[in-house]
Write a protein that holds these residues in place. Structure first.
Motif, PDB file in Angstrom:
ATOM      1  N   ASP A   1       0.916  -1.150   0.190  1.00  0.00           N
ATOM      2  CA  ASP A   1      -0.239   0.125   0.007  1.00  0.00           C
ATOM      3  C   ASP A   1       0.891   1.161  -0.066  1.00  0.00           C
ATOM      4  O   ASP A   1       2.126   1.223  -0.169  1.00  0.00           O
ATOM      5  CB  ASP A   1      -0.970  -0.112   1.079  1.00  0.00           C
ATOM      6  CG  ASP A   1      -0.224  -0.086   2.308  1.00  0.00           C
ATOM      7  OD1 ASP A   1       0.872   0.473   2.719  1.00  0.00           O
ATOM      8  OD2 ASP A   1      -0.699  -0.848   3.370  1.00  0.00           O
ATOM      9  N   ALA A   2       0.196   2.402  -0.009  1.00  0.00           N
ATOM     10  CA  ALA A   2       1.180   3.638  -0.021  1.00  0.00           C
ATOM     11  C   ALA A   2       2.010   3.943   1.116  1.00  0.00           C
ATOM     12  O   ALA A   2       3.218   4.494   0.802  1.00  0.00           O
ATOM     13  CB  ALA A   2       0.121   4.839  -0.069  1.00  0.00           C
ATOM     14  N   SER A   3       1.866   3.101   2.352  1.00  0.00           N
ATOM     15  CA  SER A   3       2.835   3.239   3.370  1.00  0.00           C
ATOM     16  C   SER A   3       3.895   2.201   3.587  1.00  0.00           C
ATOM     17  O   SER A   3       4.757   2.449   4.168  1.00  0.00           O
ATOM     18  CB  SER A   3       2.042   3.255   4.738  1.00  0.00           C
ATOM     19  OG  SER A   3       1.432   1.867   4.907  1.00  0.00           O
ATOM     20  N   ASP A   4       3.886   1.293   2.413  1.00  0.00           N
ATOM     21  CA  ASP A   4       4.820   0.416   2.415  1.00  0.00           C
ATOM     22  C   ASP A   4       6.085   0.587   1.795  1.00  0.00           C
ATOM     23  O   ASP A   4       6.104   0.939   0.516  1.00  0.00           O
ATOM     24  CB  ASP A   4       4.285  -0.816   1.742  1.00  0.00           C
ATOM     25  CG  ASP A   4       5.320  -1.877   1.588  1.00  0.00           C
ATOM     26  OD1 ASP A   4       6.481  -2.169   2.149  1.00  0.00           O
ATOM     27  OD2 ASP A   4       4.755  -3.025   0.588  1.00  0.00           O
ATOM     28  N   LYS A   5       7.301   1.120   2.711  1.00  0.00           N
ATOM     29  CA  LYS A   5       8.509   1.337   2.069  1.00  0.00           C
ATOM     30  C   LYS A   5       9.452   0.174   1.772  1.00  0.00           C
ATOM     31  O   LYS A   5      10.438   0.256   1.290  1.00  0.00           O
ATOM     32  CB  LYS A   5       9.330   2.364   2.958  1.00  0.00           C
ATOM     33  CG  LYS A   5       8.205   3.555   3.314  1.00  0.00           C
ATOM     34  CD  LYS A   5       9.155   4.534   3.899  1.00  0.00           C
ATOM     35  CE  LYS A   5       8.515   5.939   4.232  1.00  0.00           C
ATOM     36  NZ  LYS A   5       7.283   6.323   3.549  1.00  0.00           N
ATOM     37  N   ASP A   6       8.734  -0.933   2.248  1.00  0.00           N
ATOM     38  CA  ASP A   6       9.782  -2.171   2.093  1.00  0.00           C
ATOM     39  C   ASP A   6       9.545  -2.941   0.912  1.00  0.00           C
ATOM     40  O   ASP A   6      10.084  -4.062   0.724  1.00  0.00           O
ATOM     41  CB  ASP A   6       9.662  -3.244   3.575  1.00  0.00           C
ATOM     42  CG  ASP A   6      10.008  -2.467   4.786  1.00  0.00           C
ATOM     43  OD1 ASP A   6      11.321  -2.157   4.674  1.00  0.00           O
ATOM     44  OD2 ASP A   6       9.454  -2.520   5.710  1.00  0.00           O
ATOM     45  N   GLN A   7       8.447  -2.583  -0.052  1.00  0.00           N
ATOM     46  CA  GLN A   7       8.128  -3.266  -1.057  1.00  0.00           C
ATOM     47  C   GLN A   7       7.725  -4.878  -0.676  1.00  0.00           C
ATOM     48  O   GLN A   7       8.408  -5.723  -0.971  1.00  0.00           O
ATOM     49  CB  GLN A   7       8.960  -3.315  -2.144  1.00  0.00           C
ATOM     50  CG  GLN A   7       9.136  -2.006  -2.684  1.00  0.00           C
ATOM     51  CD  GLN A   7       9.567  -1.676  -4.202  1.00  0.00           C
ATOM     52  OE1 GLN A   7      10.420  -2.428  -4.330  1.00  0.00           O
ATOM     53  NE2 GLN A   7       9.331  -0.723  -4.688  1.00  0.00           N
ATOM     54  N   LEU A   8       6.651  -5.085   0.121  1.00  0.00           N
ATOM     55  CA  LEU A   8       6.442  -6.150   0.813  1.00  0.00           C
ATOM     56  C   LEU A   8       5.957  -7.490  -0.113  1.00  0.00           C
ATOM     57  O   LEU A   8       5.965  -8.585   0.008  1.00  0.00           O
ATOM     58  CB  LEU A   8       5.270  -6.231   1.975  1.00  0.00           C
ATOM     59  CG  LEU A   8       5.878  -5.156   3.001  1.00  0.00           C
ATOM     60  CD1 LEU A   8       4.706  -5.011   4.185  1.00  0.00           C
ATOM     61  CD2 LEU A   8       6.914  -6.066   3.536  1.00  0.00           C
ATOM     62  N   LEU A   9       5.669  -6.795  -1.503  1.00  0.00           N
ATOM     63  CA  LEU A   9       5.061  -8.065  -2.574  1.00  0.00           C
ATOM     64  C   LEU A   9       6.346  -8.292  -3.198  1.00  0.00           C
ATOM     65  O   LEU A   9       6.432  -7.426  -4.348  1.00  0.00           O
ATOM     66  CB  LEU A   9       3.912  -7.359  -3.043  1.00  0.00           C
ATOM     67  CG  LEU A   9       2.653  -7.041  -2.367  1.00  0.00           C
ATOM     68  CD1 LEU A   9       1.544  -6.397  -3.348  1.00  0.00           C
ATOM     69  CD2 LEU A   9       2.021  -8.283  -1.555  1.00  0.00           C
ATOM     70  N   ARG A  10       7.032  -9.135  -3.215  1.00  0.00           N
ATOM     71  CA  ARG A  10       8.199  -9.453  -3.873  1.00  0.00           C
ATOM     72  C   ARG A  10       8.018 -10.275  -5.006  1.00  0.00           C
ATOM     73  O   ARG A  10       8.880 -11.336  -5.019  1.00  0.00           O
ATOM     74  CB  ARG A  10       9.152 -10.135  -2.834  1.00  0.00           C
ATOM     75  CG  ARG A  10       9.331  -9.298  -1.662  1.00  0.00           C
ATOM     76  CD  ARG A  10      10.424  -8.246  -1.857  1.00  0.00           C
ATOM     77  NE  ARG A  10      10.478  -7.348  -0.765  1.00  0.00           N
ATOM     78  CZ  ARG A  10      11.697  -7.424   0.158  1.00  0.00           C
ATOM     79  NH1 ARG A  10      12.563  -8.303   0.132  1.00  0.00           N
ATOM     80  NH2 ARG A  10      11.529  -6.594   1.201  1.00  0.00           N
ATOM     81  N   ASP A  11       7.312  -9.912  -6.046  1.00  0.00           N
ATOM     82  CA  ASP A  11       6.906 -10.723  -7.270  1.00  0.00           C
ATOM     83  C   ASP A  11       8.308 -11.075  -7.774  1.00  0.00           C
ATOM     84  O   ASP A  11       8.611 -12.225  -8.368  1.00  0.00           O
ATOM     85  CB  ASP A  11       6.195 -10.137  -8.340  1.00  0.00           C
ATOM     86  CG  ASP A  11       4.740  -9.648  -7.674  1.00  0.00           C
ATOM     87  OD1 ASP A  11       4.498  -9.162  -6.666  1.00  0.00           O
ATOM     88  OD2 ASP A  11       3.753 -10.001  -8.334  1.00  0.00           O
ATOM     89  N   LEU A  12       9.345  -9.933  -8.106  1.00  0.00           N
ATOM     90  CA  LEU A  12      10.495 -10.440  -8.885  1.00  0.00           C
ATOM     91  C   LEU A  12      11.367 -11.401  -7.992  1.00  0.00           C
ATOM     92  O   LEU A  12      11.867 -12.244  -8.683  1.00  0.00           O
ATOM     93  CB  LEU A  12      11.248  -8.926  -9.007  1.00  0.00           C
ATOM     94  CG  LEU A  12      12.509  -9.100  -9.927  1.00  0.00           C
ATOM     95  CD1 LEU A  12      12.503  -9.781 -11.259  1.00  0.00           C
ATOM     96  CD2 LEU A  12      13.289  -7.789  -9.731  1.00  0.00           C
ATOM     97  N   ASP A  13      11.712 -10.914  -6.683  1.00  0.00           N
ATOM     98  CA  ASP A  13      12.297 -11.861  -6.017  1.00  0.00           C
ATOM     99  C   ASP A  13      11.863 -13.452  -6.287  1.00  0.00           C
ATOM    100  O   ASP A  13      12.842 -14.287  -6.138  1.00  0.00           O
ATOM    101  CB  ASP A  13      12.590 -11.586  -4.664  1.00  0.00           C
ATOM    102  CG  ASP A  13      13.122 -10.109  -4.342  1.00  0.00           C
ATOM    103  OD1 ASP A  13      13.848  -9.703  -5.269  1.00  0.00           O
ATOM    104  OD2 ASP A  13      13.201  -9.634  -3.150  1.00  0.00           O
TER     105      ASP A  13
END
Length: 196
Positions: free
Chosen positions: A120-132
């Motif tokens: 979401d907009a507050s997520d600075k960690d990029q929690l959805l790691r599709d590439l990884d």
């Protein structure tokens, strides 16, 4: 029991709903591997290494998102077997070398290269790691396809969350995570004692 190459036992904690924990502990049900395209370490059954508090915190976050009813933690004794261990430079080097081949393979298949993205907009960690997730899965599948290696688990360390104090390199939600690809690595489950 099958012989494993990687001789390391760890205690892992799985955040889940209390109903899942109870079915595993009381009825002998097995956890299922996550097939989500954004899992950080590829497909597998996820555990926080020696992190029961972080597992419970994750389960509480899932309750807020309406994904489970009663947050709980399930403990497990894990044998990592042949582990694609991203805390070891040998495996991070392999992953770095595999990435350009993954990109070429994706382009050749006329597919779009996945991206890591925020929840979401507050997520600075990029929690959805599709590439990884895609790169880890592809790399392991390539090793297994040509018979070079077979991996039972994947292990990685992640710095996540806010810094614990200004200018610190330590983050509040840092953790070691394990994705068990082969359920034979799970030697047994237990219910951790609840903290008062």
């Amino acid at each position: 029991m099958r012989e494993f190459d990687y001789q390391r036992l760890v205690i892992g904690y799985h955040g889940c709903d209390a109903s899942v924990r109870d079915k595993v502990i009381q009825k002998g049900d097995q956890l299922q591997a996550s097939p989500k395209r954004y899992d950080w370490l590829g497909h597998g059954i996820y555990f926080w290494e020696h992190g029961p508090a972080r597992a419970l915190e994750w389960a509480k976050e899932q309750k807020k998102r309406g994904k489970l009813k009663t947050p709980a933690v399930l403990g497990a004794v894990l044998h990592l077997g042949s582990c694609f261990d991203l805390l070891d430079a040998e495996y991070t080097d392999m992953l770095a070398q595999a990435y350009p081949l993954f990109v070429d393979s994706t382009k050749a298949a006329k597919k779009t290269l996945p991206n890591n993205r925020p929840l979401d907009a507050s997520d600075k960690d990029q929690l959805l790691r599709d590439l990884d997730c895609a790169v880890v899965n592809w790399t392991i599948e390539e090793f297994e396809k040509d018979g070079t290696a077979h991996f039972h688990s994947v292990r990685g360390v992640f710095q996540e969350g806010l810094k614990v104090f200004p200018k610190s390199g330590i983050h509040r939600r840092s953790h070691i995570q394990i994705a068990v690809r082969d359920p034979a690595c799970i030697l047994g489950y237990f219910q951790p004692p609840s903290k008062r």
